[in-house]
Design an enzyme around this catalytic site. Sequence first.
Site, short mmCIF file in Angstrom:
data_model
loop_
_atom_site.label_atom_id
_atom_site.label_comp_id
_atom_site.label_asym_id
_atom_site.label_seq_id
_atom_site.Cartn_x
_atom_site.Cartn_y
_atom_site.Cartn_z
N CYS A 132 -1.20 -8.43 4.24
CA CYS A 132 -1.10 -6.99 4.42
C CYS A 132 0.36 -6.62 4.19
CB CYS A 132 -1.56 -6.57 5.81
SG CYS A 132 -1.35 -4.80 6.09
N HIS B 140 -8.33 -12.25 9.31
CA HIS B 140 -7.35 -12.95 8.48
C HIS B 140 -7.16 -14.34 9.07
CE1 HIS B 140 -5.75 -9.61 5.88
NE2 HIS B 140 -6.49 -8.93 6.75
N HIS C 80 -13.39 -8.30 10.59
CA HIS C 80 -12.46 -8.43 9.43
C HIS C 80 -11.35 -9.38 9.90
CE1 HIS C 80 -10.08 -6.40 6.05
NE2 HIS C 80 -9.13 -7.03 6.72
N ASN D 270 -7.27 -12.85 3.84
CA ASN D 270 -8.51 -12.71 4.61
C ASN D 270 -9.22 -14.05 4.59
OD1 ASN D 270 -8.01 -10.00 3.11
ND2 ASN D 270 -9.29 -9.49 4.86
N ARG E 137 -9.13 -5.37 -3.26
CA ARG E 137 -8.27 -4.38 -2.58
C ARG E 137 -7.33 -5.08 -1.58
NH1 ARG E 137 -6.71 -3.05 2.40
NH2 ARG E 137 -8.80 -3.42 3.18
C1 LIG Z 1 -0.78 7.76 3.97
C2 LIG Z 1 0.48 7.90 3.16
C3 LIG Z 1 0.20 8.60 1.83
C4 LIG Z 1 1.44 8.79 3.96
O1 LIG Z 1 2.71 8.72 3.38
P1 LIG Z 1 3.75 9.90 3.56
O2 LIG Z 1 5.01 9.53 2.85
O3 LIG Z 1 3.84 10.23 5.01
O4 LIG Z 1 2.94 11.05 2.81
P2 LIG Z 1 3.30 12.48 2.31
O5 LIG Z 1 2.07 13.32 2.49
O6 LIG Z 1 4.61 12.95 2.91
O7 LIG Z 1 3.53 12.25 0.73
C5 LIG Z 1 4.60 11.48 0.24
C6 LIG Z 1 4.39 11.23 -1.26
O8 LIG Z 1 3.20 10.46 -1.46
C7 LIG Z 1 2.26 11.20 -2.27
N1 LIG Z 1 0.91 10.94 -1.74
C8 LIG Z 1 0.40 11.31 -0.56
N2 LIG Z 1 -0.85 10.87 -0.45
C9 LIG Z 1 -1.15 10.23 -1.59
C10 LIG Z 1 -2.30 9.56 -2.06
N3 LIG Z 1 -3.40 9.47 -1.32
N4 LIG Z 1 -2.26 9.00 -3.29
C11 LIG Z 1 -1.15 9.09 -4.06
N5 LIG Z 1 -0.01 9.70 -3.65
C12 LIG Z 1 -0.03 10.27 -2.43
C13 LIG Z 1 2.69 12.64 -2.13
O9 LIG Z 1 2.25 13.38 -3.25
C14 LIG Z 1 4.18 12.50 -2.06
O10 LIG Z 1 4.67 12.22 -3.37
P3 LIG Z 1 6.17 12.63 -3.84
O11 LIG Z 1 6.22 14.11 -3.61
O12 LIG Z 1 7.12 11.88 -2.93
O13 LIG Z 1 6.22 12.17 -5.26
C15 LIG Z 1 1.18 6.54 2.90
O14 LIG Z 1 1.65 6.05 4.12
C16 LIG Z 1 0.24 5.54 2.28
O15 LIG Z 1 -0.21 5.70 1.14
N6 LIG Z 1 -0.05 4.47 3.01
C17 LIG Z 1 -1.01 3.46 2.52
C18 LIG Z 1 -0.80 2.18 3.26
C19 LIG Z 1 -1.81 1.17 2.79
O16 LIG Z 1 -2.52 1.33 1.81
N7 LIG Z 1 -1.84 0.06 3.54
C20 LIG Z 1 -2.72 -1.03 3.24
C21 LIG Z 1 -4.17 -0.73 3.56
S1 LIG Z 1 -4.56 -0.88 5.30
C22 LIG Z 1 -4.87 -2.56 5.49
O17 LIG Z 1 -4.63 -3.33 4.59
C23 LIG Z 1 -5.55 -3.03 6.74
C24 LIG Z 1 -7.04 -3.30 6.55
C25 LIG Z 1 -7.79 -2.01 6.21
O18 LIG Z 1 -7.27 -4.20 5.48
C26 LIG Z 1 -7.64 -3.90 7.82
C27 LIG Z 1 -6.78 -4.96 8.49
O19 LIG Z 1 -6.64 -6.08 7.98
O20 LIG Z 1 -6.20 -4.62 9.50
#
Ligand SMILES: CC(C)(COP(=O)([O-])OP(=O)([O-])OC[C@H]1O[C@@H](n2cnc3c(N)ncnc32)[C@H](O)[C@@H]1OP(=O)([O-])[O-])[C@@H](O)C(=O)NCCC(=O)NCCSC(=O)C[C@@](C)(O)CC(=O)[O-]
Length: 299
Positions: free
Chosen positions: A240, A209, A207, A249, A15
């Site tokens: 990220c 990096h 966690h 990581n 992931r």
């Molecule tokens: C949270 C949102 C969805 C808000 O994104 P948004 O644009 O504010 O959401 P929305 O509710 O306005 O929806 C926009 C569009 O996304 C769709 N949508 C809405 N939700 C979903 C969903 N769950 N799955 C699939 N599609 C989804 C929704 O249907 C819509 O589709 P459209 O009408 O435009 O075709 C977006 O910002 C997002 O997906 N962000 C993910 C970011 C991410 O994955 N980052 C990496 C992980 S975190 C990380 O790596 C850190 C960590 C954990 O490892 C620890 C560290 O190292 O710090």
Amino acid sequence: MPLPKHVRLVEVGPRDGLQNEAQPISVADKVRLVDDLTEAGLAYIEVGSFVSPKWVPQMAGSAEVFAGIHQRPGVTYAALAPNLRGFEDALAAGVKEVAVFAAASEAFSQRNINCSISDSLKRFEPIMEAARNHGVRVRGYVSCVLGCPYEGKVSAEQVAPVARALHDMGCYEVSLGDTIGTGTAGETRRLFEVVAAQVPREQLAGHFHDTYGQALANVYASLLEGISVFDSSVAGLGGCPYAKGATGNIASEDVVYLLQGLGIETGIDLERLITAGRRISSVLGRDNGSRVARARSAQ
Ligand SMILES: CC(C)(COP(=O)([O-])OP(=O)([O-])OC[C@H]1O[C@@H](n2cnc3c(N)ncnc32)[C@H](O)[C@@H]1OP(=O)([O-])[O-])[C@@H](O)C(=O)NCCC(=O)NCCSC(=O)C[C@@](C)(O)CC(=O)[O-]
């Protein structure tokens, strides 16, 4: 504090490791990676994310990956879910454990999940309720615990209330993420001292990096603080998408080597883990980010 006798590694390579890759990676290669990690004895593998494919395209096939992997009893196969939609998709894919993710910095929260820290916590409430109803366990993440790519320094006092909020809403464990890998061992010790006043130590994880080459030192510093769960990524995969310049990581192989040297049990077969890391590095056409794996290749 005495060092723990056993450490649990949360393997985040499939992931956190792969989410940042620009090149397409087939479902079959992702499945192979997860199966290799299962074979190596990992008890917890973060397989994918149910997030918007517009935000993180590489995680788009996570349901297919879950359908393809060979799940071994006793191993946890988890996924990230940023909102109820993500949770429901994860549930439909048969996922039994999800992780929600918040940040200690407002700017990172906006860039990563398009909302403020407090709005993100509100967004997690319905996930927690649905998870309780379906018997799904929820882990929590706090990003940017030792620094933010947009705001710079982040204090332990900023991290503690977010970790506490996740714990209070029902996350059984809260992982503190040094997203950009700037933290030092001294800062790590202080971080856990401060956060452990709000969340029990045994429910905290580290966690790290390795951007500044401090990750292994930070794991050791955390062990001294009584932390016994660490997230790591085979072959040091990752970065990220919302933290420019962040490297992978800490490599799982390097953590296992450190722990073996301390006589700490993990249940992981280092040689098989190295093989898993070599295979995915060759699929990606990347140098192996594990120092241990590289050293073994040179022998
Ligand atoms: C949270 C949102 C969805 C808000 O994104 P948004 O644009 O504010 O959401 P929305 O509710 O306005 O929806 C926009 C569009 O996304 C769709 N949508 C809405 N939700 C979903 C969903 N769950 N799955 C699939 N599609 C989804 C929704 O249907 C819509 O589709 P459209 O009408 O435009 O075709 C977006 O910002 C997002 O997906 N962000 C993910 C970011 C991410 O994955 N980052 C990496 C992980 S975190 C990380 O790596 C850190 C960590 C954990 O490892 C620890 C560290 O190292 O710090």
